[in-house]
Design an enzyme around this catalytic site. Structure first.
Site, PDB file in Angstrom:
ATOM      1  N   SER A 160       0.823  -1.271   0.186  1.00 30.42           N
ATOM      2  CA  SER A 160      -0.157   0.139  -0.046  1.00 30.42           C
ATOM      3  C   SER A 160       1.014   1.391  -0.078  1.00 30.42           C
ATOM      4  O   SER A 160       1.961   1.216  -0.012  1.00 30.42           O
ATOM      5  CB  SER A 160      -0.994  -0.027   1.280  1.00 30.42           C
ATOM      6  OG  SER A 160      -0.120   0.476   2.237  1.00 30.42           O
ATOM      7  N   LYS A 161       0.336   2.434   0.036  1.00 33.72           N
ATOM      8  CA  LYS A 161       0.966   3.542   0.171  1.00 33.72           C
ATOM      9  C   LYS A 161       1.935   3.889   1.123  1.00 33.72           C
ATOM     10  O   LYS A 161       2.960   4.342   1.039  1.00 33.72           O
ATOM     11  CB  LYS A 161       0.037   4.886  -0.130  1.00 33.72           C
ATOM     12  CG  LYS A 161      -0.690   4.869  -1.385  1.00 33.72           C
ATOM     13  CD  LYS A 161      -1.526   6.253  -1.586  1.00 33.72           C
ATOM     14  CE  LYS A 161      -2.563   6.167  -2.551  1.00 33.72           C
ATOM     15  NZ  LYS A 161      -3.784   6.073  -1.936  1.00 33.72           N
ATOM     16  N   ARG A 162       1.764   3.256   2.124  1.00 30.46           N
ATOM     17  CA  ARG A 162       2.529   3.267   3.452  1.00 30.46           C
ATOM     18  C   ARG A 162       3.965   2.844   3.069  1.00 30.46           C
ATOM     19  O   ARG A 162       5.077   3.135   3.587  1.00 30.46           O
ATOM     20  CB  ARG A 162       1.947   2.279   4.445  1.00 30.46           C
ATOM     21  CG  ARG A 162       0.896   2.607   5.145  1.00 30.46           C
ATOM     22  CD  ARG A 162       0.576   1.675   6.369  1.00 30.46           C
ATOM     23  NE  ARG A 162       0.198   0.435   5.815  1.00 30.46           N
ATOM     24  CZ  ARG A 162       1.073  -0.915   5.933  1.00 30.46           C
ATOM     25  NH1 ARG A 162       2.172  -0.810   6.632  1.00 30.46           N
ATOM     26  NH2 ARG A 162       0.549  -1.866   5.372  1.00 30.46           N
ATOM     27  N   GLY A 220       5.503   3.355   0.512  1.00 29.73           N
ATOM     28  CA  GLY A 220       6.199   4.317  -0.379  1.00 29.73           C
ATOM     29  C   GLY A 220       5.501   4.369  -1.759  1.00 29.73           C
ATOM     30  O   GLY A 220       4.441   4.363  -1.897  1.00 29.73           O
TER      31      GLY A 220
END
Ligand code: GLU
Length: 487
Positions: A246-248, A250
């Site tokens: 996920s965006k977590r 990067g």
């Protein structure tokens, strides 16, 4: 394979094209190309509030950049709403679905009650068990809002997933799900089945996050009397911590990799390896090789970890294999954006620019990494990096200045300004001074490039050019005098 292969990529335009979506698109595309079939693009925009035209464009741009071209589309799911509705109404006519008049509040309170009893909530079929057909017809005719729910049959739903093999769901676990909302718009599962049938899709290849939708879709195919496509659910993409990417973790949007200077061929190569392998440990592959070797049988069941280091490594490998001619527009654009050159300047020194690209490409893992490396070759003056100064100048500025002065004289008088004679002359000078060549080269590199690390110094000298080299040495000598005075 019998019938012509027809596959589709069906993104919902609620965000950019991300790694997961791009991988799904790529596997469909490779499968179509391998079998000489059709790749269809369908934008699933029935959720009008969450979809946007800008996102559609971003997805199309991402696909084009990756080189994933399509035979048909982009179709818009929203254009098929009338057909979706007719399919739902046919299921209603044929007694495979029913109208549900339960209000959102009623459903919510039932859900809460189930929660309090610590039971899993499933719709209790109130409207099919307790509302007779005539009453339902009358209430609908009187304008009461309703949804249409599909009657989930008893038994189990089984399919032979191309990736996960025999997969079963107990139908008792699945509630009578809504297929048409009160406003007459279709729910995802109905729209997908209706569209995949209409488009003659032979293989549904998508992320395994859709696995729980598949039994519902299979039931709909059967109830509508349609042949099933094959289903292939691709393994999850994981971050380095083993959790779903996920965006977590990067960057995940394809556009971000483009900005970082990743090549489309490298990203495609990398994405192909997220859940697939050619059967051995080959990693570096061209597009043609991927097409030739791709098969759904080569897709693994287990999730695969997204490793940004590996992407950069692969990108470096693809960069090294490209010619200066191919890299010229890509690198040139970045130098222009960075304000280091104008297109005209680069065009006027094309041969020089090609030599520079050849020199830097083996030291670059991304297109963006060309920029800082190219800087000393393009600017007039360089500002020596304090760390490099400390390492190669500051310890003994008087001695270093002495060496640099000798090097300056040598370069000022050098005959041919080419790598080999320059190297010979400089090594001869080191011999004459009784020092290793490094004693001359390291301080010289700091003066000419401002850094302690660069390509081979003789290549650097040739490409920076005599005039600038001498001016930078002079500037360096001034600095060395200051250092000596401070000393
Ligand atoms: N629109 C769905 C999504 O973006 C994909 C539907 C499908 O592939 O069946 O996740």
């Amino acid at each position: 394979m019998g019938a012509r292969v027809r596959v589709r990529f069906a993104p919902s335009p609620t965000g950019f094209l991300h790694v997961g979506g791009a991988r799904t698109a790529l596997f469909n595309w490779l499968f179509a190309r391998h079998h000489g079939g059709d790749f269809i693009l369908r934008i699933e925009d029935t959720d009008r509030e969450r979809s946007s035209g800008a996102m559609v464009q971003a997805i199309l741009d991402g696909m084009e950049w990756l080189g994933l071209d399509w035979e048909e589309g982009p179709f818009h799911q929203a254009d098929g709403v009338q057909r979706h509705r007719l399919d739902a109404l046919r299921l209603l006519e044929e007694g495979r679905a029913y109208r549900c008049f339960c209000t959102p509040e009623e459903l919510e309170s039932k859900r809460r009650m189930a929660e309090e009893r610590k039971e899993g909530y499933r719709y209790d079929r109130h409207c099919t068990l307790r509302v007779p057909r005539e009453e339902a017809d009358a209430r609908a005719a009187a304008g009461e809002p309703f949804t249409i729910r599909f009657t989930v049959p008893e038994g189990e739903t089984v399919w032979d997933d191309v990736v996960h093999e025999l997969t079963r769901f107990d139908n008792a676990e699945i509630e009578d799900f809504i297929i048409l909302r009160t406003d007459g718009t279709p729910i995802y599962n109905l729209a997908v089945v209706s569209d995949d049938h209409e488009m003659g899709i032979t293989h549904v290849i998508r992320g395994d996050d859709h696995m729980s939708n598949t039994p519902k879709q299979i039931m709909l195919y059967r109830a509508l009397g349609w042949d099933l496509p094959s289903f292939a659910h691709l393994p999850m993409i994981l971050g380095s911590d083993g959790k779903r990417l996920s965006k977590r973790h990067g960057a995940t949007a394809v556009g971000q990799y483009r900005e970082q200077g990743i090549l489309p061929a490298a990203l495609v190569n990398f994405l192909a390896l997220l859940g697939w392998s050619p059967g051995d440990d080959t990693e570096l592959m061209t597009l043609d090789e991927l097409i030739a070797w791709f098969s759904l049988e080569g897709v693994n069941k287990k999730g695969s970890v997204f490793d940004p280091e590996k992407l950069e490594w692969l990108n470096g490998q693809h960069l090294h294999r490209m010619s200066a001619e191919e890299l010229e527009p890509l690198v040139g654009e970045r130098l222009v954006v960075a304000g280091l050159a104008t297109p005209e300047e680069l065009a006027a020194r094309r041969e020089w620019f090609h030599r520079l690209i050849e020199l830097l490409k083996v030291r670059s893992r991304t297109l963006q990494e060309f920029v800082p490396q190219a800087r000393p070759f393009l600017v007039d003056e360089v500002e020596p990096d304090p760390k490099a100064v400390k390492k190669h100048w500051a310890k003994n500025p008087v001695e270093v200045a002495g060496y640099l002065r000798r090097v300056r004289d040598l370069l000022a008088g050098a005959g041919r300004w080419e790598e080999e004679p320059l190297e010979e002359e400089l090594r001869a000078l080191a011999g004459e001074l009784g020092v290793g060549a490094g004693k001359l080269i390291h301080p010289l590199r700091v003066a000419v490039t401002g850094t302690a690390a660069s390509p081979g110094i003789f290549d650097v000298l040739v490409l920076v050019g005599r005039e600038r080299v001498l001016a930078r040495i002079d500037a360096g000598l001034e600095r060395l005098e200051d250092l000596a005075a401070e000393g």
